[in-house]
Design a protein around this motif. Structure first.
Motif, PDB file in Angstrom:
ATOM      1  N   ASN A 100     -87.905  67.800   1.985  1.00 56.41           N
ATOM      2  CA  ASN A 100     -87.532  68.850   1.044  1.00 56.41           C
ATOM      3  C   ASN A 100     -86.401  69.647   1.689  1.00 56.41           C
ATOM      4  OD1 ASN A 100     -87.327  71.409  -0.228  1.00 56.41           O
ATOM      5  ND2 ASN A 100     -89.395  71.182  -1.062  1.00 56.41           N
ATOM      6  N   PHE A 101     -85.178  69.407   1.245  1.00 55.08           N
ATOM      7  CA  PHE A 101     -84.030  70.049   1.901  1.00 55.08           C
ATOM      8  C   PHE A 101     -84.032  71.556   1.735  1.00 55.08           C
ATOM      9  CE2 PHE A 101     -82.324  68.215  -2.088  1.00 55.08           C
ATOM     10  CZ  PHE A 101     -81.799  69.332  -2.716  1.00 55.08           C
ATOM     11  N   TYR A 102     -84.626  72.063   0.667  1.00 52.55           N
ATOM     12  CA  TYR A 102     -84.723  73.517   0.484  1.00 52.55           C
ATOM     13  C   TYR A 102     -85.584  74.130   1.583  1.00 52.55           C
ATOM     14  CZ  TYR A 102     -86.178  78.041  -1.298  1.00 52.55           C
ATOM     15  OH  TYR A 102     -86.447  79.379  -1.398  1.00 52.55           O
ATOM     16  N   LYS A 103     -86.730  73.530   1.827  1.00 48.71           N
ATOM     17  CA  LYS A 103     -87.638  74.044   2.864  1.00 48.71           C
ATOM     18  C   LYS A 103     -87.082  73.814   4.262  1.00 48.71           C
ATOM     19  CE  LYS A 103     -91.968  73.760   0.331  1.00 48.71           C
ATOM     20  NZ  LYS A 103     -93.290  73.113   0.239  1.00 48.71           N
ATOM     21  N   ALA A 104     -86.402  72.695   4.452  1.00 48.78           N
ATOM     22  CA  ALA A 104     -85.890  72.356   5.781  1.00 48.78           C
ATOM     23  C   ALA A 104     -84.803  73.325   6.241  1.00 48.78           C
ATOM     24  CB  ALA A 104     -85.369  70.922   5.803  1.00 48.78           C
ATOM     25  N   SER A 105     -83.968  73.786   5.301  1.00 52.21           N
ATOM     26  CA  SER A 105     -82.907  74.736   5.655  1.00 52.21           C
ATOM     27  C   SER A 105     -82.548  75.583   4.434  1.00 52.21           C
ATOM     28  CB  SER A 105     -81.659  74.032   6.184  1.00 52.21           C
ATOM     29  OG  SER A 105     -80.656  75.003   6.474  1.00 52.21           O
ATOM     30  N   GLN A 106     -83.271  76.673   4.284  1.00 54.97           N
ATOM     31  CA  GLN A 106     -82.974  77.571   3.172  1.00 54.97           C
ATOM     32  C   GLN A 106     -81.576  78.152   3.287  1.00 54.97           C
ATOM     33  OE1 GLN A 106     -86.057  80.471   2.575  1.00 54.97           O
ATOM     34  NE2 GLN A 106     -87.644  78.903   2.330  1.00 54.97           N
ATOM     35  N   GLU A 107     -81.097  78.326   4.495  1.00 54.27           N
ATOM     36  CA  GLU A 107     -79.747  78.856   4.702  1.00 54.27           C
ATOM     37  C   GLU A 107     -78.694  77.901   4.141  1.00 54.27           C
ATOM     38  OE1 GLU A 107     -76.956  80.643   8.287  1.00 54.27           O
ATOM     39  OE2 GLU A 107     -78.748  79.517   8.807  1.00 54.27           O
ATOM     40  N   ALA A 108     -78.833  76.621   4.430  1.00 54.54           N
ATOM     41  CA  ALA A 108     -77.887  75.633   3.899  1.00 54.54           C
ATOM     42  C   ALA A 108     -78.002  75.552   2.376  1.00 54.54           C
ATOM     43  CB  ALA A 108     -78.134  74.264   4.527  1.00 54.54           C
ATOM     44  N   TYR A 109     -79.233  75.522   1.876  1.00 55.49           N
ATOM     45  CA  TYR A 109     -79.457  75.478   0.432  1.00 55.49           C
ATOM     46  C   TYR A 109     -78.791  76.683  -0.239  1.00 55.49           C
ATOM     47  CZ  TYR A 109     -81.764  75.738  -4.086  1.00 55.49           C
ATOM     48  OH  TYR A 109     -82.007  75.820  -5.430  1.00 55.49           O
ATOM     49  N   ASN A 110     -78.997  77.874   0.326  1.00 49.27           N
ATOM     50  CA  ASN A 110     -78.421  79.085  -0.264  1.00 49.27           C
ATOM     51  C   ASN A 110     -76.900  79.070  -0.246  1.00 49.27           C
ATOM     52  OD1 ASN A 110     -80.910  80.182  -0.970  1.00 49.27           O
ATOM     53  ND2 ASN A 110     -81.125  81.266   0.975  1.00 49.27           N
ATOM     54  N   ALA A 111     -76.308  78.483   0.766  1.00 45.01           N
ATOM     55  CA  ALA A 111     -74.848  78.377   0.821  1.00 45.01           C
ATOM     56  C   ALA A 111     -74.337  77.516  -0.340  1.00 45.01           C
ATOM     57  CB  ALA A 111     -74.407  77.801   2.164  1.00 45.01           C
ATOM     58  N   VAL A 112     -74.997  76.393  -0.580  1.00 46.19           N
ATOM     59  CA  VAL A 112     -74.600  75.524  -1.688  1.00 46.19           C
ATOM     60  C   VAL A 112     -74.873  76.225  -3.018  1.00 46.19           C
ATOM     61  CG1 VAL A 112     -74.905  73.264  -2.785  1.00 46.19           C
ATOM     62  CG2 VAL A 112     -75.003  73.459  -0.292  1.00 46.19           C
ATOM     63  N   LYS A 113     -76.003  76.905  -3.103  1.00 45.88           N
ATOM     64  CA  LYS A 113     -76.360  77.621  -4.332  1.00 45.88           C
ATOM     65  C   LYS A 113     -75.336  78.719  -4.638  1.00 45.88           C
ATOM     66  CE  LYS A 113     -79.043  78.611  -7.779  1.00 45.88           C
ATOM     67  NZ  LYS A 113     -78.775  77.888  -9.008  1.00 45.88           N
ATOM     68  N   ASN A 114     -74.845  79.406  -3.626  1.00 46.49           N
ATOM     69  CA  ASN A 114     -73.813  80.430  -3.845  1.00 46.49           C
ATOM     70  C   ASN A 114     -72.533  79.802  -4.406  1.00 46.49           C
ATOM     71  OD1 ASN A 114     -75.379  82.600  -3.033  1.00 46.49           O
ATOM     72  ND2 ASN A 114     -74.698  82.478  -0.905  1.00 46.49           N
ATOM     73  N   LEU A 115     -72.171  78.652  -3.911  1.00 49.89           N
ATOM     74  CA  LEU A 115     -70.996  77.953  -4.447  1.00 49.89           C
ATOM     75  C   LEU A 115     -71.265  77.513  -5.886  1.00 49.89           C
ATOM     76  CD1 LEU A 115     -68.177  77.277  -3.454  1.00 49.89           C
ATOM     77  CD2 LEU A 115     -69.073  75.136  -2.539  1.00 49.89           C
ATOM     78  N   GLU A 116     -72.475  77.044  -6.162  1.00 48.39           N
ATOM     79  CA  GLU A 116     -72.878  76.682  -7.527  1.00 48.39           C
ATOM     80  C   GLU A 116     -72.767  77.887  -8.457  1.00 48.39           C
ATOM     81  OE1 GLU A 116     -74.065  74.678 -10.802  1.00 48.39           O
ATOM     82  OE2 GLU A 116     -73.777  73.718  -8.872  1.00 48.39           O
ATOM     83  N   ASN A 117     -73.230  79.031  -7.996  1.00 48.39           N
ATOM     84  CA  ASN A 117     -73.143  80.259  -8.808  1.00 48.39           C
ATOM     85  C   ASN A 117     -71.695  80.609  -9.105  1.00 48.39           C
ATOM     86  OD1 ASN A 117     -75.932  80.492  -8.874  1.00 48.39           O
ATOM     87  ND2 ASN A 117     -75.999  81.912  -7.147  1.00 48.39           N
ATOM     88  N   TYR A 118     -70.809  80.401  -8.122  1.00 51.76           N
ATOM     89  CA  TYR A 118     -69.384  80.631  -8.360  1.00 51.76           C
ATOM     90  C   TYR A 118     -68.890  79.730  -9.494  1.00 51.76           C
ATOM     91  CZ  TYR A 118     -64.436  79.988  -8.207  1.00 51.76           C
ATOM     92  OH  TYR A 118     -63.138  79.864  -8.608  1.00 51.76           O
TER      93      TYR A 118
END
Length: 153
Positions: free
Chosen positions: A6-24
């Motif tokens: 589960n990549f979200y659980k493995a690195s929430q920081e990395a997931y959040n970085a991608v999610k911020n770009l998605e939000n953009y």
């Protein structure tokens, strides 16, 4: 097929970085129809079942026709896509397959005929983001939800 992790659980920081770009991408001013086109086409190219399932459902929810959605995998053979969409599809294909295509001048010139420079950058960022999601989902074998089968009438 089993999920690898589960990549979200493995690195929430990395997931959040991608999610911020998605939000953009979601708020950058590109037409929602074009964002759906980018996400669905790149996911088809990358064979990302998780993302294809998600983006087909989102496209339907936002009112795009079944035919528009279903013919995405063979867009070159269908007149359903207008010239602007065809330029965008050409660019998505070229950028997603960058190692093979080297993004030819013809793809750039076709895109440039329909979009501003600012939009071309936003489009390319959107292509990059869905390619990141595809690589996370395919690489770690994210599993799409299984819908309930339709009941006989």
């Amino acid at each position: 097929m089993q999920p690898r992790l589960n990549f979200y659980k493995a690195s929430q920081e990395a997931y959040n970085a991608v999610k911020n770009l998605e939000n953009y991408v979601q708020g950058c001013g590109l037409e929602p129809r074009h964002i759906h086109l980018i996400k669905l086409r790149a996911s088809i190219i990358n064979h990302c079942a998780y993302c294809i399932d998600m983006h087909v459902k989102e496209s339907r929810h936002d009112g795009l026709s079944e035919q528009w959605i279903n013919l995405m995998s063979a867009w070159e053979e269908s007149p359903i896509y207008d010239d602007k969409e065809r330029a965008l599809l050409t660019w998505v294909d070229a950028v997603t397959r960058v190692a093979d295509t080297h993004v030819p001048d013809s793809a750039y010139e076709t895109l440039k005929a329909h979009f501003t420079e600012e939009d071309m950058v936003k489009i390319t960022v959107a292509i990059g983001v869905i390619n990141i999601w595809n690589r996370l989902c395919v690489g770690f074998r994210a599993m799409h939800p299984i819908d309930q089968p339709a009941k006989a009438a």
